[in-house]
Write an enzyme that holds these catalytic residues in place. Structure first.
Site, PDB file in Angstrom:
ATOM      1  N   PRO A  11      -6.002  38.336 -31.226  1.00 27.15           N
ATOM      2  CA  PRO A  11      -5.424  39.696 -30.587  1.00 27.15           C
ATOM      3  C   PRO A  11      -6.120  41.067 -31.259  1.00 27.15           C
ATOM      4  CG  PRO A  11      -3.901  38.767 -32.066  1.00 27.15           C
ATOM      5  CD  PRO A  11      -4.820  37.730 -31.722  1.00 27.15           C
ATOM      6  N   ASN A  12      -6.340  41.871 -30.423  1.00 23.75           N
ATOM      7  CA  ASN A  12      -6.870  43.180 -30.787  1.00 23.75           C
ATOM      8  C   ASN A  12      -8.317  43.221 -31.043  1.00 23.75           C
ATOM      9  OD1 ASN A  12      -4.367  44.872 -30.475  1.00 23.75           O
ATOM     10  ND2 ASN A  12      -3.887  43.509 -32.246  1.00 23.75           N
ATOM     11  N   ARG A  19     -11.641  50.472 -32.307  1.00 23.69           N
ATOM     12  CA  ARG A  19     -10.143  50.095 -33.141  1.00 23.69           C
ATOM     13  C   ARG A  19     -10.627  50.525 -34.566  1.00 23.69           C
ATOM     14  NH1 ARG A  19      -8.613  44.574 -34.948  1.00 23.69           N
ATOM     15  NH2 ARG A  19      -6.280  44.836 -35.723  1.00 23.69           N
ATOM     16  N   TYR A  24     -13.095  48.141 -39.121  1.00 23.46           N
ATOM     17  CA  TYR A  24     -13.654  47.015 -38.340  1.00 23.46           C
ATOM     18  C   TYR A  24     -14.939  47.170 -38.137  1.00 23.46           C
ATOM     19  CZ  TYR A  24      -9.020  45.065 -38.523  1.00 23.46           C
ATOM     20  OH  TYR A  24      -7.752  44.841 -38.932  1.00 23.46           O
ATOM     21  N   ASN A  75     -11.675  33.919 -35.901  1.00 22.94           N
ATOM     22  CA  ASN A  75     -10.827  35.098 -36.372  1.00 22.94           C
ATOM     23  C   ASN A  75      -9.592  35.015 -35.471  1.00 22.94           C
ATOM     24  OD1 ASN A  75      -9.900  37.592 -37.178  1.00 22.94           O
ATOM     25  ND2 ASN A  75     -11.958  38.472 -36.946  1.00 22.94           N
ATOM     26  N   ALA A  78      -4.284  39.046 -36.352  1.00 19.45           N
ATOM     27  CA  ALA A  78      -3.013  39.095 -36.892  1.00 19.45           C
ATOM     28  C   ALA A  78      -2.355  37.731 -36.698  1.00 19.45           C
ATOM     29  CB  ALA A  78      -1.894  40.155 -36.312  1.00 19.45           C
ATOM     30  N   GLU A  99     -12.925  29.895 -41.014  1.00 21.73           N
ATOM     31  CA  GLU A  99     -11.919  31.395 -40.876  1.00 21.73           C
ATOM     32  C   GLU A  99     -12.649  32.634 -41.230  1.00 21.73           C
ATOM     33  OE1 GLU A  99      -8.214  30.599 -43.077  1.00 21.73           O
ATOM     34  OE2 GLU A  99      -7.758  32.978 -42.685  1.00 21.73           O
ATOM     35  N   HIS A 101     -12.744  36.921 -41.113  1.00 23.00           N
ATOM     36  CA  HIS A 101     -12.253  38.176 -41.153  1.00 23.00           C
ATOM     37  C   HIS A 101     -13.093  39.106 -41.441  1.00 23.00           C
ATOM     38  CE1 HIS A 101      -8.438  35.969 -41.055  1.00 23.00           C
ATOM     39  NE2 HIS A 101      -8.689  35.291 -42.305  1.00 23.00           N
ATOM     40  N   ARG A 108      -6.412  44.796 -48.627  1.00 18.49           N
ATOM     41  CA  ARG A 108      -5.213  45.608 -47.733  1.00 18.49           C
ATOM     42  C   ARG A 108      -3.971  45.295 -48.048  1.00 18.49           C
ATOM     43  NH1 ARG A 108      -7.379  44.752 -41.733  1.00 18.49           N
ATOM     44  NH2 ARG A 108      -6.325  46.560 -41.524  1.00 18.49           N
TER      45      ARG A 108
HETATM   46  C1  DHK Z   1      -8.340  41.379 -37.861  1.00 19.36           C
HETATM   47  C2  DHK Z   1      -7.178  41.719 -37.757  1.00 19.36           C
HETATM   48  O1  DHK Z   1      -6.839  42.104 -36.172  1.00 19.36           O
HETATM   49  C3  DHK Z   1      -6.096  41.840 -38.482  1.00 19.36           C
HETATM   50  O2  DHK Z   1      -4.735  41.443 -37.940  1.00 19.36           O
HETATM   51  C4  DHK Z   1      -6.329  40.831 -39.544  1.00 19.36           C
HETATM   52  C5  DHK Z   1      -8.553  40.783 -39.093  1.00 19.36           C
HETATM   53  C6  DHK Z   1      -7.637  40.932 -40.255  1.00 19.36           C
HETATM   54  C7  DHK Z   1     -10.150  41.001 -39.572  1.00 19.36           C
HETATM   55  O3  DHK Z   1     -10.184  41.447 -40.793  1.00 19.36           O
HETATM   56  O4  DHK Z   1     -11.116  40.803 -38.695  1.00 19.36           O
HETATM   57  O5  DHK Z   1      -5.233  41.215 -40.788  1.00 19.36           O
END
Ligand code: DHK
Length: 148
Positions: A11-12, A19, A24, A75, A78, A99, A101, A108
């Site tokens: 998500p996101n 964002r 990111y 990835n 959340a 995995e 991130h 964080r």
């Molecule tokens: C991406 C997200 O959307 C967060 O919810 C994770 C992760 C971290 C990232 O760092 O890619 O906590």
């Protein structure tokens, strides 16, 4: 080497580049997908690059990967910190799981330090920006070549 790596994004991450770029970065998912395809191609591997905001969709793709993929890079966004269901799905996959991130989740909020997915992942990359995906492909290529 032959085979397909599933690169799954939760998500996101569709908003990557827009964002919280201070966390990111400025690259988009399309940029990351293009870089992953090219990196995997250098090993003779293909990539299926996918993103969903829905937990069930990520689980369905992991089930597809059981038949179709030599490795999974995920990835989970959340869902990393909440989803036993994604962990259970990954536990049904027999190949390497990495995995990724983008941010350094350990630098964080406290709640980002726990990962259900890490209970299955063969490796974890965090805090390397979007380069983390390419590092994960390097690792997967090494693991896949060792089993062929
Ligand atoms: C991406 C997200 O959307 C967060 O919810 C994770 C992760 C971290 C990232 O760092 O890619 O906590």
């Amino acid at each position: 080497m032959t085979g397909t790596i599933y690169v799954l994004n939760g998500p996101n991450l569709n908003l990557l580049g827009k964002r919280q770029p201070e966390i990111y970065g400025h690259e988009t998912m399309a940029d990351v997908e293009a870089a992953c395809l090219s990196q995997a191609e250098s090993y003779g591997l293909a990539v299926r690059f996918l993103q969903s905001n829905a937990e069930h969709q990520l689980i369905d793709w992991i089930h597809e990967a059981r038949e179709d993929a030599v490795a999974v890079i995920i990835n989970p966004g959340a869902y990393t910190h909440t989803s036993i269901a994604i962990l259970d799905a990954l536990n049904t996959f027999e190949g390497p799981v990495m995995e990724v991130h983008i941010s350094n989740v350990h630098k964080r909020e406290e709640f980002r330090r726990h990962s259900y997915v890490s209970l299955r992942a063969d490796g974890v990359i965090a805090g390397c920006g979007t380069q983390g995906y390419l590092l994960a492909i390097d690792r997967v290529a090494k693991l896949v070549s060792a089993t062929n």
